[in-house]
Motif scaffolding. Structure first.
Motif, short mmCIF file in Angstrom:
data_model
loop_
_atom_site.label_atom_id
_atom_site.label_comp_id
_atom_site.label_asym_id
_atom_site.label_seq_id
_atom_site.Cartn_x
_atom_site.Cartn_y
_atom_site.Cartn_z
N ILE A 221 86.42 60.21 -0.03
CA ILE A 221 86.64 58.79 0.17
C ILE A 221 85.53 58.23 1.04
O ILE A 221 85.20 58.80 2.09
N TRP A 222 84.97 57.09 0.62
CA TRP A 222 83.94 56.43 1.41
C TRP A 222 84.47 55.11 1.94
O TRP A 222 85.11 54.36 1.23
N LEU A 223 84.23 54.89 3.24
CA LEU A 223 84.71 53.70 3.92
C LEU A 223 83.53 52.88 4.42
O LEU A 223 82.57 53.42 4.97
N ASN A 224 83.63 51.56 4.24
CA ASN A 224 82.60 50.68 4.79
C ASN A 224 82.69 50.63 6.31
O ASN A 224 81.66 50.57 7.00
N MET A 250 88.54 50.59 6.16
CA MET A 250 88.47 49.60 5.10
C MET A 250 87.21 49.77 4.25
O MET A 250 86.19 50.27 4.70
N ASN A 251 87.35 49.38 3.00
CA ASN A 251 86.23 49.24 2.08
C ASN A 251 86.58 48.14 1.08
O ASN A 251 87.52 47.36 1.33
N SER A 252 85.90 48.05 -0.03
CA SER A 252 86.16 46.97 -0.98
C SER A 252 87.49 47.14 -1.70
O SER A 252 88.00 46.18 -2.30
N ASP A 253 88.09 48.33 -1.63
CA ASP A 253 89.35 48.60 -2.34
C ASP A 253 90.58 48.46 -1.44
O ASP A 253 91.62 47.98 -1.88
#
Length: 297
Positions: A221-224, A250-253
Motif C-alpha cells: 500500500i502506498w500513502l501520499n 491518506m492517498n487518492s483512494d
C-alpha cells in the motif's frame, strides 16, 4: 598510507590513501590536557580482515579535539565531511562526554551525533569483528535498513549504561526496512523518536510512504501522507501500554484517521480502545485496502 599498510587496527588495514593533519597539544601538570587537529584524508581504501571486503572513502576531513575538563574527558568534532563512492554526507559533528564514577572509572555520559547514513554505518559494522552478536547481525541484514539519522542525542544517568536510565532523542528521514517475522516492511519514514527510561514517544510525519504487510494485504500500500503520534510506556508487570494521540493515513483512494489506547501489549489478550474514521474516495479500489490474506481460507 605506505607506513600503515601492514598495520592492523581493530580488524582493519589501509590498502591505499593519502592524508595530512595539523595537531596542537597542551600538556599541563604532567598529563595531556588538550588535543586539537585539522585533518584531511583522500582516496582511502580500507580492507576488513573479517570478510575481506574493501571499503572506499573519497574524502574524510574535519576538526577534531580532545580535552580534560573537571576530571571528565571530552572528544568532539565539527565540520566533518564524509565523501563516499556515489554519494556524500552533509557536514556533520559529534560530541562524546566521559565521566568518572566513584572508582575513578570512565563511563559514557553523553553522545551527540549530527548526521549519519544508516546503511553506510551498517556496512562498516557488518565488516567489523564482533561488534554485534551474530543473531543481531542477521536480523539487521534481513531488515535491509536504509535512511539517515540527524541530531541524535543520547544521555545516561551518572555511572550507568542501562537503557532504562537513558534519554535518547533523534530525528530520522527516509527510513526503510523489509518485512521481518510478523512485522510489516515500510519505505520512506520521516519523524522523531524520544526515549526517556521506559517511555517512548514516536512522531511520524511522512509523504510517499510504502507499507508491505504480506500477512494481511495482498499488495503493498502506498500513502501520499502518513502522520502518527504515539506514546509507549513499559508497565511494571512487563507489558506495554500505548496511547495513540493521533494517526492519519491518506492517498487518492482513502482517508483513515484514528486515536485511542492499547493496554497490556505483550500479553495474551491486550485491551483495545480505539476511535477510527475511514473514508473511501474510490470505491472501485477498496479491495486493495482490505485484509484479504486474513479472509483467505
Amino acid at each position: 598510507a605506505q607506513w600503515a599498510k601492514d598495520e592492523v587496527f581493530q580488524g582493519w588495514h589501509i590498502e591505499n590513501g593519502i592524508g595530512s593533519a595539523k595537531i596542537w597539544l597542551t600538556w599541563e601538570k604532567g598529563a595531556l590536557q588538550l588535543v586539537q587537529s585539522i585533518f584531511q584524508i583522500y582516496d582511502v581504501k580500507l580492507q576488513s580482515d573479517t570478510d575481506k571486503s574493501i571499503h572506499g572513502i573519497n574524502r574524510l576531513s574535519g576538526n577534531v579535539g580532545y580535552k580534560v575538563e573537571n576530571g571528565n574527558e571530552i572528544i568532539a568534532a565539527d565540520d566533518i565531511l564524509v565523501d563516499l563512492p556515489g554519494h556524500y554526507w552533509p557536514l556533520s559533528n559529534f560530541y562524546i562526554l566521559l565521566t568518572k564514577d566513584q572508582h575513578e572509572k570512565l563511563n559514557l555520559k553523553k553522545i551527540n551525533v549530527g548526521y549519519f547514513n544508516v546503511n553506510d554505518v551498517l556496512k562498516f559494522v557488518d565488516s567489523s569483528p564482533a561488534i554485534l552478536p551474530q543473531d543481531v547481525r542477521k536480523t539487521i541484514a534481513d531488515l535491509a535498513l536504509q535512511g539517515s539519522v540527524q541530531n541524535a542525542r543520547l544521555t545516561y544517568a551518572d555511572g550507568s549504561t542501562d537503557w532504562h536510565q537513558a534519554v535518547l532523542e533523534t530525528t530520522f528521514s527516509g527510513i526503510s526496512f523489509l518485512p521481518w517475522q510478523s512485522f510489516p516492511g515500510v519505505k520512506n519514514l520521516d519523524g522523531t523518536i524520544k526515549l526517556n527510561g521506559e517511555n517512548i514517544n514516536l512522531a511520524i510525519k511522512s509523504q510517499q510512504v510504502g507499507i508491505q504487510y504480506d500477512a494481511i494485504f495482498s499488495k503493498p500500500i502506498w500513502l501520499n501522507q502518513l502522520s502518527l503520534n504515539v506514546d509507549l510506556n513499559h508497565v511494571k508487570d512487563g507489558s506495554w501500554s500505548a496511547t495513540l494521540a493521533s494517526m492519519r493515513a491518506m492517498n487518492s483512494d482513502i482517508d483513515f484517521s484514528a486515536s485511542g489506547n492499547i493496554q497490556e501489549i505483550g500479553k495474551k489478550s491486550p485491551r483495545l480502545d480505539l476511535k477510527a474514521n475511514f473514508n473511501v474516495n474510490n470505491i472501485s479500489r477498496l479491495k486493495k485496502y482490505l485484509p484479504m490474506r486474513v479472509f483467505e481460507p
